[in-house]
Design an enzyme around this catalytic site. Structure first.
Site, PDB file in Angstrom:
ATOM      1  N   SER A   1       4.470  -0.930   4.053  1.00 15.95           N
ATOM      2  CA  SER A   1       5.020  -2.617   4.618  1.00 15.95           C
ATOM      3  C   SER A   1       4.670  -3.421   3.442  1.00 15.95           C
ATOM      4  CB  SER A   1       3.926  -3.191   5.881  1.00 15.95           C
ATOM      5  OG  SER A   1       3.359  -2.283   6.166  1.00 15.95           O
TER       6      SER A   1
ATOM      7  N   GLU B   1      -4.618   9.276  17.724  1.00 14.89           N
ATOM      8  CA  GLU B   1      -5.169  10.657  18.525  1.00 14.89           C
ATOM      9  C   GLU B   1      -6.054  10.888  16.888  1.00 14.89           C
ATOM     10  OE1 GLU B   1      -2.115   9.913  18.349  1.00 14.89           O
ATOM     11  OE2 GLU B   1      -1.029  10.032  20.781  1.00 14.89           O
TER      12      GLU B   1
ATOM     13  N   GLU C   1      -9.625  -2.214   5.752  1.00  9.37           N
ATOM     14  CA  GLU C   1      -7.884  -1.616   6.162  1.00  9.37           C
ATOM     15  C   GLU C   1      -8.674  -1.739   7.679  1.00  9.37           C
ATOM     16  OE1 GLU C   1      -5.305   0.166   5.407  1.00  9.37           O
ATOM     17  OE2 GLU C   1      -3.602   0.252   7.273  1.00  9.37           O
TER      18      GLU C   1
ATOM     19  N   GLN D   1       0.788  -1.050   0.105  1.00  8.85           N
ATOM     20  CA  GLN D   1       0.048  -0.257   0.196  1.00  8.85           C
ATOM     21  C   GLN D   1       0.751   1.242  -0.098  1.00  8.85           C
ATOM     22  OE1 GLN D   1      -2.538   0.463   3.649  1.00  8.85           O
ATOM     23  NE2 GLN D   1      -3.890   0.929   2.826  1.00  8.85           N
ATOM     24  N   GLY D   2       0.445   2.099  -1.032  1.00  5.98           N
ATOM     25  CA  GLY D   2       1.698   3.168  -1.219  1.00  5.98           C
ATOM     26  C   GLY D   2       0.713   4.167  -0.876  1.00  5.98           C
ATOM     27  N   TYR D   3       0.654   4.607   0.627  1.00  2.70           N
ATOM     28  CA  TYR D   3      -0.381   5.565   0.627  1.00  2.70           C
ATOM     29  C   TYR D   3       0.592   7.130   1.294  1.00  2.70           C
ATOM     30  CZ  TYR D   3      -4.494   3.885  -0.344  1.00  2.70           C
ATOM     31  OH  TYR D   3      -6.311   3.600  -0.536  1.00  2.70           O
ATOM     32  N   SER D   4       1.263   6.636   2.206  1.00  2.00           N
ATOM     33  CA  SER D   4       1.758   7.322   3.200  1.00  2.00           C
ATOM     34  C   SER D   4       3.431   8.233   2.743  1.00  2.00           C
ATOM     35  CB  SER D   4       2.583   7.011   4.704  1.00  2.00           C
ATOM     36  OG  SER D   4       1.559   6.716   5.385  1.00  2.00           O
TER      37      SER D   4
END
Ligand SMILES: Cc1cc2nc3c(=O)[nH]c(=O)nc-3n(C[C@H](O)[C@H](O)[C@H](O)COP(=O)(O)OP(=O)(O)OC[C@H]3O[C@@H](n4cnc5c(N)ncnc54)[C@H](O)[C@@H]3O)c2cc1C
Length: 381
Positions: A158, A365, A241, A123-126
């Site tokens: 990951s 948070e 997710e 997963q290439g998000y962040s």
């Protein structure tokens, strides 16, 4: 919410349980699955035969077409026997997203290969600077003929080092409002211009990576949904997710293993006893919170702040259980050498691994903000 199984659910539970008794299932690692699992081709085949790799997918796509509740029962039984459930990002997140938003060519190309275990996905998000505020991501995809050309960087990806494909979000219109200029793309990891660099966590494990893109060409046919509307598709993937909440049973089992060890080694003290009682009650609460999410899904609604409560409580409970073990085991609990450490070092590895759980998939948070604004109706800070 009914707590007892209906007769049909009880039959289904027995079927799963009976299968697991004789199936010689590989066991889940104690540290929450962040460690690498050995190759499990045989196990994958056994599950694939029953449509149990992606049990929630409709039958026409190779799943078992299970209802939300039956799938939860299956997850509970797998967790109860500590059997590995095949899956990963392809089965759990990308597959359901493609079934909802992908075109026929994309479904045909990818779904059966995910089920056969031929393709692993990441997963290439962040990005550095874009995690909680994901919509601020800066990796650019610029249209050039039949391709998009990607430049930029992802982080904390990951399994990128073991993945064949990535589903990613990239900015295609920098002038649009930030949620509006993002596109969802499927990317073959063998494409020239991609560099994967390992990030080693404090438990000395290689789970996630940095991924760099330099003039990486992706065919425009790999866009899922519409160009510049990828944010909403990406958010659907995140819903899949966050609603994967199977680990509340796993928590109780880890607790049981610690308890067995503490009893066997005479490590029980009034303080340790009180801690175990608290954790035991909390594990029960975690299970009820999971039931709440499932019953919302089973009635056809989408859990929102309820999924955040379950995620928040479960991940923080995992950390408290790990701390309880460290309190009970004393100085030796910090050892990681399997030959010398209690439970072959699993407690120390779990303790270090559990730190990440309140960050991955949305920080505590951020979950609290969701509970405050959407659950309690409080104003934004
Ligand atoms: C084990 C692990 C696996 C991961 N795997 C992947 C992966 O496969 N693919 C992927 O794309 N990403 C992955 N991530 C990244 C993860 O999604 C991000 O780390 C997470 O969303 C937090 O973003 P950040 O690290 O940029 O922290 P930031 O967003 O910079 O947050 C820093 C701190 O500020 C707090 N904060 C931020 N915004 C607010 C706010 N509005 N209100 C209150 N506090 C706030 C946060 O809670 C946190 O304490 C993974 C992370 C971990 C730990």
């Amino acid at each position: 919410m009914k707590f007892n199984d209906s007769p049909e659910q009880a039959t289904w539970r027995t079927e799963v349980r009976d299968f697991l008794k004789t199936a010689d299932a590989p066991q889940m690692p104690d540290d929450g699955g962040f460690e690498e699992l050995p190759d499990m081709k045989d196990w994958r085949q056994k599950l694939a035969k029953r449509g149990w790799i992606a049990a929630a997918w409709p039958k026409e796509y190779g799943g078992a077409g299970l209802s939300v509740t039956d799938q939860f029962i299956m997850n509970e039984e797998f967790a109860e026997s500590r059997a590995v459930q095949m899956g990963g990002a392809g089965v759990g997140f990308l597959g359901p997203t493609l079934i909802t938003y992908g075109n026929e060519d994309q479904k045909k190309e990818h779904l059966s290969r995910i089920l056969a275990g031929e393709t692993q996905w990441c997963q290439g998000y962040s990005e550095p600077g874009s995690g909680s505020d994901l919509a601020s991501l800066q990796t650019r995809a610029i249209r050039d003929g039949d391709d998009f050309v990607i430049n930029g960087q992802k982080i904390w990806t990951s399994g990128a080092h073991n993945s064949d494909w990535m589903f990613m979000l990239a900015r295609t219109d920098p002038d649009a409002p930030k949620h509006r200029g993002i596109t969802y793309l499927l990317l073959d990891m063998k494409t020239p211009g991609i560099t994967v660099r390992p990030l080693i966590n404090m438990a000395n494990r290689h789970g996630f990576n940095e991924v760099f893109f330099e003039d990486v060409r992706v065919p425009a046919k790999n866009v899922v949904g519409e160009v510049n509307r990828g944010w909403y598709i990406g958010a659907t993937t995140l819903d899949f997710e966050r609603s994967s909440i199977g680990n509340s049973v796993g928590q109780r089992q880890i607790l049981e293993r610690y308890l067995e060890y503490v009893r066997a080694k005479n490590l029980m003290s009034p303080k340790v006893r009180t801690e175990f009682v608290d954790r035991w009650v909390e594990a029960g609460v975690a299970k009820l919170l999971s039931y709440q999410v499932i019953s919302i899904q089973a009635s056809g609604r989408v859990p929102n702040h309820e999924a955040s409560i379950a995620k928040l409580f479960n991940s923080e409970l995992g950390q408290r259980i790990a701390r309880t073990a460290m309190t009970a085991f004393g100085m030796s609990g910090a050892l990681t050498d399997p030959a010398k450490a209690p439970l072959s070092g699993r407690a120390a590895m779990t303790y270090m691994g559990s730190v990440a759980s309140t960050i991955a998939g949305g920080t505590s948070e951020v979950q609290r903000n969701i509970v405050a604004t959407r659950g309690l109706g409080l104003p934004r800070a």
